[in-house]
Design a protein around this motif. Structure first.
Motif, PDB file in Angstrom:
ATOM      1  N   GLU A 132       0.813  -1.218   0.000  1.00 21.77           N
ATOM      2  CA  GLU A 132       0.000   0.000   0.000  1.00 21.77           C
ATOM      3  C   GLU A 132       0.847   1.270   0.000  1.00 21.77           C
ATOM      4  O   GLU A 132       0.317   2.362   0.179  1.00 21.77           O
ATOM      5  N   LEU A 133       2.163   1.126  -0.190  1.00 22.13           N
ATOM      6  CA  LEU A 133       3.029   2.303  -0.307  1.00 22.13           C
ATOM      7  C   LEU A 133       2.893   2.907  -1.694  1.00 22.13           C
ATOM      8  O   LEU A 133       2.783   2.191  -2.693  1.00 22.13           O
ATOM      9  N   THR A 134       2.910   4.220  -1.759  1.00 23.29           N
ATOM     10  CA  THR A 134       2.892   4.913  -3.045  1.00 23.29           C
ATOM     11  C   THR A 134       4.233   5.543  -3.380  1.00 23.29           C
ATOM     12  O   THR A 134       4.518   5.798  -4.541  1.00 23.29           O
ATOM     13  N   ASP A 135       5.071   5.789  -2.382  1.00 23.05           N
ATOM     14  CA  ASP A 135       6.363   6.415  -2.642  1.00 23.05           C
ATOM     15  C   ASP A 135       7.305   6.120  -1.481  1.00 23.05           C
ATOM     16  O   ASP A 135       6.865   5.899  -0.342  1.00 23.05           O
ATOM     17  N   ALA A 136       8.592   6.097  -1.787  1.00 19.62           N
ATOM     18  CA  ALA A 136       9.642   5.948  -0.772  1.00 19.62           C
ATOM     19  C   ALA A 136      10.875   6.683  -1.263  1.00 19.62           C
ATOM     20  O   ALA A 136      11.324   6.459  -2.398  1.00 19.62           O
ATOM     21  N   GLN A 137      11.406   7.574  -0.440  1.00 22.00           N
ATOM     22  CA  GLN A 137      12.542   8.403  -0.826  1.00 22.00           C
ATOM     23  C   GLN A 137      13.584   8.413   0.285  1.00 22.00           C
ATOM     24  O   GLN A 137      13.250   8.483   1.459  1.00 22.00           O
ATOM     25  N   PRO A 138      14.881   8.334  -0.078  1.00 19.21           N
ATOM     26  CA  PRO A 138      15.926   8.442   0.941  1.00 19.21           C
ATOM     27  C   PRO A 138      16.070   9.891   1.404  1.00 19.21           C
ATOM     28  O   PRO A 138      15.759  10.829   0.663  1.00 19.21           O
ATOM     29  N   GLY A 139      16.532  10.052   2.626  1.00 16.56           N
ATOM     30  CA  GLY A 139      16.726  11.399   3.171  1.00 16.56           C
ATOM     31  C   GLY A 139      17.568  11.335   4.436  1.00 16.56           C
ATOM     32  O   GLY A 139      18.211  10.318   4.727  1.00 16.56           O
ATOM     33  N   PHE A 140      17.555  12.420   5.193  1.00 14.23           N
ATOM     34  CA  PHE A 140      18.315  12.506   6.434  1.00 14.23           C
ATOM     35  C   PHE A 140      17.390  12.971   7.552  1.00 14.23           C
ATOM     36  O   PHE A 140      16.536  13.833   7.347  1.00 14.23           O
ATOM     37  N   ASP A 141      17.576  12.383   8.727  1.00 14.37           N
ATOM     38  CA  ASP A 141      16.813  12.777   9.902  1.00 14.37           C
ATOM     39  C   ASP A 141      17.241  14.181  10.329  1.00 14.37           C
ATOM     40  O   ASP A 141      18.439  14.468  10.458  1.00 14.37           O
ATOM     41  N   ILE A 196      17.763   8.070   6.444  1.00 18.99           N
ATOM     42  CA  ILE A 196      16.465   7.446   6.688  1.00 18.99           C
ATOM     43  C   ILE A 196      15.772   7.227   5.352  1.00 18.99           C
ATOM     44  O   ILE A 196      16.250   7.661   4.290  1.00 18.99           O
ATOM     45  N   VAL A 197      14.647   6.531   5.393  1.00 21.83           N
ATOM     46  CA  VAL A 197      13.790   6.361   4.218  1.00 21.83           C
ATOM     47  C   VAL A 197      12.398   6.850   4.583  1.00 21.83           C
ATOM     48  O   VAL A 197      11.768   6.318   5.514  1.00 21.83           O
ATOM     49  N   SER A 198      11.933   7.866   3.897  1.00 23.35           N
ATOM     50  CA  SER A 198      10.587   8.390   4.120  1.00 23.35           C
ATOM     51  C   SER A 198       9.616   7.674   3.185  1.00 23.35           C
ATOM     52  O   SER A 198       9.934   7.440   2.012  1.00 23.35           O
ATOM     53  N   PHE A 199       8.445   7.311   3.718  1.00 18.23           N
ATOM     54  CA  PHE A 199       7.475   6.580   2.906  1.00 18.23           C
ATOM     55  C   PHE A 199       6.108   7.246   3.019  1.00 18.23           C
ATOM     56  O   PHE A 199       5.832   8.023   3.934  1.00 18.23           O
TER      57      PHE A 199
END
Length: 497
Positions: free
Chosen positions: A262-271, A278-281
């Motif tokens: 049910e995920l539509t997107d996942a992007q790497p990033g930084f806390d 981190i990975v934002s979803f």
């Protein structure tokens, strides 16, 4: 009489010039090519046999497909009997079948009727084989056995391979590779060829992960010590954390609260607080609603994020998460966070893939093929040019120019399509040159014959180009016909070759 209007001549010349110009970026250096606008970055891509690359043969784990299908069947049996309010006991997977015992013998016929609804015809409405997905047997004493048919397993493996090809294609393309070749081989195998990729380590890591993401609650009511000794509650299981966390054991509920599907997107990033990768979803509408409900009902409980039966993290729910988005942290490196985002965006594989063959073609072999191909092309081209000029003079020069433009246009069209050029492709270009030269020989020999018959040069040229077409087509049919069907070319209208 030969006559070309001015607009037609201009259109032909302009088209040839534009298409030939499309082949120019192939001669630029890598730095110059990258500096071009994105729409102009069109060039011929060298195939695996010319520039080297990676060749990986994957096999779908049929045992895992069978196990997943049996577990799904077990869940369906439980749901069907509960909906019918039929008491049962001993529901379990035993060997290659699911067994369940009806408590009250009087409910046996009703249970059989209800469970037979789970057996579906294979192939949908277009199937005429009459095969079904289940064999249901009354073993007596209230025991009912449900076995998956071989045809159902084969069909599920076929579907798993088709789904895996699409997911593998998305994962490989996320790496930024050019023109990968991904195709089915046999019943349960997938062939992946990636030109230019000399180190397939990262590719193998991406292809070897199922990337099945689930969000599940941690069982805080059961005893972890008892579970480690094999006495886990029936609705829970022991899973371990990542290697970076020391493989810490967790007692996790088997029920999946929210699925990664049910995920539509996942992007790497930084806390923003710790500056760790981190990975934002983000969930779709139904996933966001379910995620909000779970976090509202379980504030204060640990919530495990599980990837391929490995606990990435198990944070405590501090407050309801209503926005339909979140983040995954787990002591990632930047590359690991990026790879995890790629896996989540591409989707989970329906079954694990096993690498059964791996080959890396070095660039040296490809360069050797290119060098030999260039030498053969140069020698052949020079011989053809000299022959045409010596034999036909000015007309031979015109033919040489036309053949050169023809080859340039071929590479221009290949560049526009970002097509992949392989050794058979080079052979095809050489064959095209041979056919073009052969056609010119036929035309010029026809012109010579018309001059010998008394025609003026202009009318002979007109007749040569007009009447040679039938001879050219006839020569092609003679080449491609089987020996028994070839007819002698002895007509008085056919030119001597």
């Amino acid at each position: 009489m030969l006559y070309f209007s001015r607009w037609k001549a201009v259109a032909v010349l302009l088209t040839a010039a534009i298409v030939c110009l499309c082949a120019v970026p192939n001669f630029f250096s890598e730095r110059t090519f990258q500096s071009l606008p994105h729409w102009a970055q069109r060039a011929v891509v060298l195939g695996l046999d010319l520039q080297g690359g990676s060749h990986i043969l994957l096999e779908v784990d049929s045992a895992a497909v069978r196990k997943e299908k049996l577990q799904s069947l077990l869940d369906d049996v439980r749901r069907s009997l509960r909906e019918a309010r039929i008491p049962y006991t001993g529901l379990a997977v035993r060997g290659e079948q699911v067994e369940v015992r009806v408590t009250n013998p009087g409910n046996q016929p009703q249970a059989l009727t209800k469970l037979r609804e789970l057996s579906q015809p294979l192939g949908g409405l277009l199937s005429a084989t009459g095969q079904r997905s289940l064999d249901i047997t009354d073993a007596g004493g209230g025991l009912i056995q449900l076995r998956l048919t071989d045809a159902a397993i084969t069909e599920r493996i076929r579907q798993a391979v088709e789904q895996s090809i699409q997911i593998v294609d998305r994962r490989v393309n996320e790496l930024g590779t050019v023109e990968p070749s991904i195709q089915r081989q046999g019943i349960d195998r997938i062939l992946v060829q990636v030109p230019g990729l000399q180190d397939p380590t990262r590719l193998k890591e991406l292809l070897g992960k199922t990337a099945k993401l689930t969000f599940r609650l941690v069982d805080v009511s059961g005893s972890l010590e008892d579970a480690l000794q094999g006495r886990a509650p029936p609705d829970s299981e022991v899973l371990y954390g990542t290697a970076k966390e020391g493989k810490h054991p967790y007692l996790i509920k088997k029920q999946v609260m929210v699925s990664g599907e049910e995920l539509t997107d996942a992007q790497p990033g930084f806390d923003q607080r710790t500056s760790e990768p981190i990975v934002s979803f983000k969930f779709n509408t139904s996933g966001a609603r379910r995620f909000a409900q779970v976090t509202q009902e379980n504030v204060g409980r640990p919530f495990a994020i599980v990837l391929d039966n490995e606990v990435i993290s198990a944070p405590v729910i501090r407050e309801p998460i209503l926005g339909g988005s979140g983040q995954i942290s787990g002591s990632f490196t930047v590359e690991q966070a990026n790879d995890l985002a790629i896996l989540l965006r591409a989707g989970a594989l329906p079954a694990p893939l096993t690498i059964i063959e791996e080959r890396t073609v070095g660039p040296g072999l490809g360069q050797d093929s290119i060098a030999k191909g260039k030498l053969a092309s140069y020698v052949g081209a020079v011989l053809v040019l000299v022959f045409m000029f010596v034999t036909y003079g000015v007309f031979g020069l015109f033919a040489n120019i036309a053949v050169a433009v023809n080859v340039a246009m071929i590479f221009g069209i290949l560049s526009l399509l970002n097509a992949t050029l392989t050794l058979p492709g080079i052979a095809g270009v050489v064959l095209t040159v041979g056919i073009a030269v052969d056609s010119n020989v036929l035309i010029y020999e026809r012109i010579r014959e018309e001059v010998r018959h008394g025609r003026t040069p202009i009318t002979a040229i007109d007749a040569g180009f007009t009447r040679a077409l039938a001879t050219i087509l006839d020569s092609f049919s003679i080449r491609t016909s089987p020996p028994s069907s070839r007819r002698p070319c002895c007509s008085s209208s056919a030119p001597d070759r």
